[in-house]
Design a protein around this motif. Sequence first.
Motif, short mmCIF file in Angstrom:
data_model
loop_
_atom_site.label_atom_id
_atom_site.label_comp_id
_atom_site.label_asym_id
_atom_site.label_seq_id
_atom_site.Cartn_x
_atom_site.Cartn_y
_atom_site.Cartn_z
N ILE A 184 -7.40 0.32 3.79
CA ILE A 184 -6.27 1.21 4.06
C ILE A 184 -6.32 1.67 5.51
O ILE A 184 -7.32 2.24 5.97
CB ILE A 184 -6.28 2.44 3.13
CG1 ILE A 184 -6.21 2.02 1.67
CG2 ILE A 184 -5.17 3.42 3.50
CD1 ILE A 184 -4.94 1.31 1.27
N VAL A 209 -3.88 0.50 -2.55
CA VAL A 209 -3.14 -0.73 -2.81
C VAL A 209 -2.48 -0.59 -4.17
O VAL A 209 -3.13 -0.26 -5.15
CB VAL A 209 -4.07 -1.96 -2.79
CG1 VAL A 209 -3.33 -3.22 -3.19
CG2 VAL A 209 -4.74 -2.12 -1.44
N GLN A 264 0.83 -1.20 0.00
CA GLN A 264 0.00 0.00 0.00
C GLN A 264 0.86 1.25 0.00
O GLN A 264 2.02 1.22 0.46
CB GLN A 264 -0.95 -0.04 1.19
CG GLN A 264 -1.85 -1.27 1.11
CD GLN A 264 -2.80 -1.42 2.27
OE1 GLN A 264 -2.56 -0.94 3.38
NE2 GLN A 264 -3.90 -2.13 2.04
#
Length: 147
Positions: free
Chosen positions: A127, A142, A111
């Motif tokens: 996230i 991502v 990420q």
Amino acid sequence: MKKNLLILAISLFGHVALAQNTETLLSKYYGVKNALVSSDEKKASEFIQALQKVVKAESAFKLKDNLTLEVDKLAKAGNLEKQRASFNEVSTIMWQIVKSSDKVSQPVYYQYCPMKKGYWLSNETAIKNPYYGSAMLTCGKVTETKK
């Protein structure tokens, strides 16, 4: 010819050692990441020490020297902000290790935070940004997945 066989043997040994230890490294790494997400300096320090211990205890593997150096820097970070500042380098090396491993039992998501210009690994697609904690918890995306 002997030189090539030696290089091949070293490469294969490093790859096997890496495959066996990737899960343990990820487990300790995720502990650090989650503590940074929670802005818990004490827990982050504890998980950093655990990660440092695992890295140093493992047999030789590809990128061990690089990872040891960066985890040592992370361990010397005196506070949460310094820990976060050092975390990107550890994350970048961990991603290289994960990508070259052929034995990852669950997906790993690489990420990216555009505000920090930093990366981290996660075991989920959601996230949870370790660089800013609750201030920018969901900032990021991502960029790659290892399955």
